[in-house]
Design an enzyme around this catalytic site. Structure first.
Site, PDB file in Angstrom:
ATOM      1  N   LYS A   1       0.336  -2.336   2.102  1.00 19.85           N
ATOM      2  CA  LYS A   1       0.054  -1.602   0.846  1.00 19.85           C
ATOM      3  C   LYS A   1       0.863  -0.291   0.824  1.00 19.85           C
ATOM      4  O   LYS A   1       1.159   0.189   1.916  1.00 19.85           O
ATOM      5  CB  LYS A   1      -1.352  -1.680   0.403  1.00 19.85           C
ATOM      6  CG  LYS A   1      -2.029  -3.157   0.149  1.00 19.85           C
ATOM      7  CD  LYS A   1      -1.351  -3.905  -0.885  1.00 19.85           C
ATOM      8  CE  LYS A   1      -1.491  -5.224  -1.109  1.00 19.85           C
ATOM      9  NZ  LYS A   1      -2.471  -5.964  -0.758  1.00 19.85           N
TER      10      LYS A   1
HETATM   11  C1  LIG Z   1      -3.578  -7.002  -0.983  1.00 18.15           C
HETATM   12  C2  LIG Z   1      -4.042  -7.595  -2.303  1.00 18.15           C
HETATM   13  C3  LIG Z   1      -5.663  -7.945  -2.147  1.00 18.15           C
HETATM   14  C4  LIG Z   1      -6.462  -8.002  -1.111  1.00 18.15           C
HETATM   15  O1  LIG Z   1      -6.483  -6.857  -0.345  1.00 18.15           O
HETATM   16  P1  LIG Z   1      -6.862  -7.155   1.223  1.00 18.15           P
HETATM   17  O2  LIG Z   1      -7.254  -5.800   1.792  1.00 18.15           O
HETATM   18  O3  LIG Z   1      -5.959  -7.684   1.974  1.00 18.15           O
HETATM   19  O4  LIG Z   1      -8.271  -7.602   1.366  1.00 18.15           O
HETATM   20  C5  LIG Z   1      -6.047  -8.165  -3.549  1.00 18.15           C
HETATM   21  N1  LIG Z   1      -5.274  -8.225  -4.446  1.00 18.15           N
HETATM   22  C6  LIG Z   1      -4.160  -8.044  -4.530  1.00 18.15           C
HETATM   23  C7  LIG Z   1      -3.303  -8.376  -5.822  1.00 18.15           C
HETATM   24  C8  LIG Z   1      -3.292  -7.703  -3.372  1.00 18.15           C
HETATM   25  O5  LIG Z   1      -2.211  -7.493  -3.503  1.00 18.15           O
END
Ligand SMILES: *Cc1c(COP(=O)(O)O)cnc(C)c1O
Length: 377
Positions: free
Chosen positions: A190
Site C-alpha cells: 500500500k
Molecule cells: C489491501 C486492501 C484491503 C485489505 O487490506 P489488508 O491490510 O491486506 O488486510 C482491503 N480493501 C482493499 C480495497 C485493499 O486494496
C-alpha cells in the site's frame, strides 16, 4: 537485463529502521502502546477525522467498521463488485449478506445511480441494509458528492474502504473521512506500510470506542476478565506502528513519486488511440496504482498482448481485480451488473507503480513500452 520490475515495491529504509529500533528499545514490544497511540493521532490528523483505531490489517479494520454499523445475520451489506476480495470477505465475516453493485466506467468505483436504484429496491423488499461500502480504487476516491446524499436519503451508513487511498482527496476533502467510518490498510504494497496493519477512522466517538473494544477481545474495563461480546485480537503492534510513523513522514514525497510516474504513463498513452488511464485526470488521487484500459477494436491490440510483452521484458503487470460477482466463492449472491466491471477486468493492465522504482528501472520499463507501441502502432 537485470532483475524483475515488480508492480509494487516496498519503500522502506533507514528512517523506518531507526523508528522501529527506537520502539523496540523502549521496552514495550506488546500490542498497542505509545507508538500505536501516536500513529493513530497522526493518521486521524491526515484523514481529517477525530478518532482512529489501529488494527492488525485493513481487513480487520473493515470487519470492525461493519460490526460497528450493526452488520450481522439478517442484514445486507452493499459491496462494490470491482474490488479486492477483502472488502467482500469482511461483509461475510459478520454474517451479513453481500449484494454486489457495478462500477462507474471512468474510475471503476461504485456507480451512484445503480446504488440509488438498488437501495430503493432493497427498501421496497423490506431488507435491512446495515451498510454501503465504497472503495477508492487505485487511490481515486469514489464519487462521494453523489454517494453521500444517496446513502443519507436511504438512512444507511457508508463505510469507506480507503485501503488504497491514504493521502488522496475528493474536492479537497481527505480519503477516509467520507463515511460513518473509513478504513486504511498498511499492508506491504500500500502507499505506506507497517508490513501488516490497518486503521479504522471516524468522527463518531461511540463508533470508535466500539471498534476499539471489539479489537481487544471485548474485554470490559474491570480488573478481572469480563466479556459481554465476542471480541477479536485485532490491535496494531506497537513496533509496527513505529514503522508506520516513519512512513507517514515520507507520505507526501512518496505520493509525489507515484504521481510523476502516473503522469509519464498518461503522456505516453495519450498518443495511443483506444487507451486511457483508469481514473485519469483526478488531481486528488494518490496514484497508488496505474491501470490502463485498452479497447482492442480501436488499439488493434489488447491488454493481454501488452502484459505478455512486458512479462518477456521482466516487467510484472496484472489486470484490475476480477469482479466479486465472478468469484466462485461468491457465486449465487445477488449482484447489479452492467458489464462495466467485467470490461475493466478483461481490458485493463495495471503497471508498475511503486514509489521506490529506480530511474534505471523506469528507463527499462518505458523502453519496453515504447518497443511494444512501435511494433503495434
Ligand atoms: C489491501 C486492501 C484491503 C485489505 O487490506 P489488508 O491490510 O491486506 O488486510 C482491503 N480493501 C482493499 C480495497 C485493499 O486494496
Amino acid at each position: 537485463m537485470t532483475g524483475r520490475i515488480a508492480l509494487f515495491q516496498p519503500d522502506v529504509g533507514p528512517l523506518e529502521e531507526s523508528f522501529l529500533l527506537r520502539a523496540f528499545r523502549s521496552g514495550w514490544p506488546g500490542p498497542a502502546g505509545p507508538e500505536t497511540e501516536a500513529f493513530e493521532a497522526e493518521i486521524a490528523g491526515r484523514a481529517g477525522v477525530r478518532h482512529a483505531v489501529g488494527v492488525s490489517s485493513g481487513t480487520a479494520a473493515l470487519h470492525l467498521a461493519l460490526l460497528a454499523c450493526g452488520a450481522g445475520p439478517g442484514t445486507v451489506v452493499v459491496v462494490p463488485t470491482l474490488t479486492f476480495a477483502a472488502t467482500a470477505n469482511a461483509a461475510v465475516y459478520t454474517g451479513a449478506r453481500p449484494v454486489f453493485v457495478d462500477s462507474d466506467p471512468a474510475t471503476g468505483n461504485v456507480d451512484p445511480d445503480l446504488l440509488a436504484d438498488l437501495l430503493d429496491r432493497l427498501a421496497a423488499a423490506d431488507e435491512r441494509v446495515a451498510a454501503v461500502m465504497a472503495v477508492d480504487l487505485n487511490g481515486t476516491c469514489a464519487d462521494y458528492s453523489r454517494l453521500r446524499p444517496v446513502c443519507r436519503a436511504a438512512g444507511v451508513p457508508l463505510v469507506e474502504d480507503a485501503a488504497q487511498a491514504l493521502g488522496s482527496t475528493h474536492e479537497g476533502q481527505p480519503a477516509g473521512s467520507f463515511g460513518s467510518l473509513g478504513t486504511f490498510s498498511f499492508s506491504w504494497n500500500k502507499v505506506i506500510t507497517t508490513s501488516a496493519g490497518g486503521m479504522v477512522v471516524t468522527d463518531d466517538a461511540a463508533l470508535a470506542a466500539r471498534c476499539r473494544h471489539l479489537s481487544t477481545q471485548a474485554r470490559e474495563p474491570v480488573t478481572h476478565y469480563e466479556h459481554r461480546d465476542v471480541g477479536y485480537n485485532y490491535r496494531l503492534s506497537n513496533l509496527l506502528a513505529a514503522v508506520g510513523r516513519a512512513q507517514l513522514r515520507r507520505l507526501d514525497e512518496m505520493i509525489e513519486r507515484r504521481r510523476r510516474l502516473r503522469e509519464r504513463y498518461a503522456k505516453l498513452f495519450a498518443a495511443v488511440p483506444g487507451t486511457r488511464i483508469v481514473g485519469d485526470g483526478d488531481p486528488g488521487a494518490n496514484c497508488w496504482l496505474t491501470s490502463v484500459l485498452v479497447d482492442p477494436e480501436v488499439a488493434g491490440w489488447g491488454a493481454g498482448h501488452l502484459g505478455r510483452h512486458l512479462a518477456r521484458r521482466g516487467v510484472e503487470t496484472r489486470p484490475m481485480w476480477k469482479p466479486m460477482h465472478r468469484q466462485p466463492v461468491f457465486a449465487g449472491h445477488d449482484a447489479v451488473v452492467t458489464g462495466v466491471a467485467d470490461r475493466l477486468f478483461a481490458r485493463s493492465v495495471s503497471l508498475p507503480s511503486g514509489s521506490s522504482l529506480t530511474d534505471a528501472d523506469a528507463e527499462r520499463l518505458f523502453a519496453a513500452l515504447d518497443e511494444f507501441l512501435e511494433e503495434r502502432g
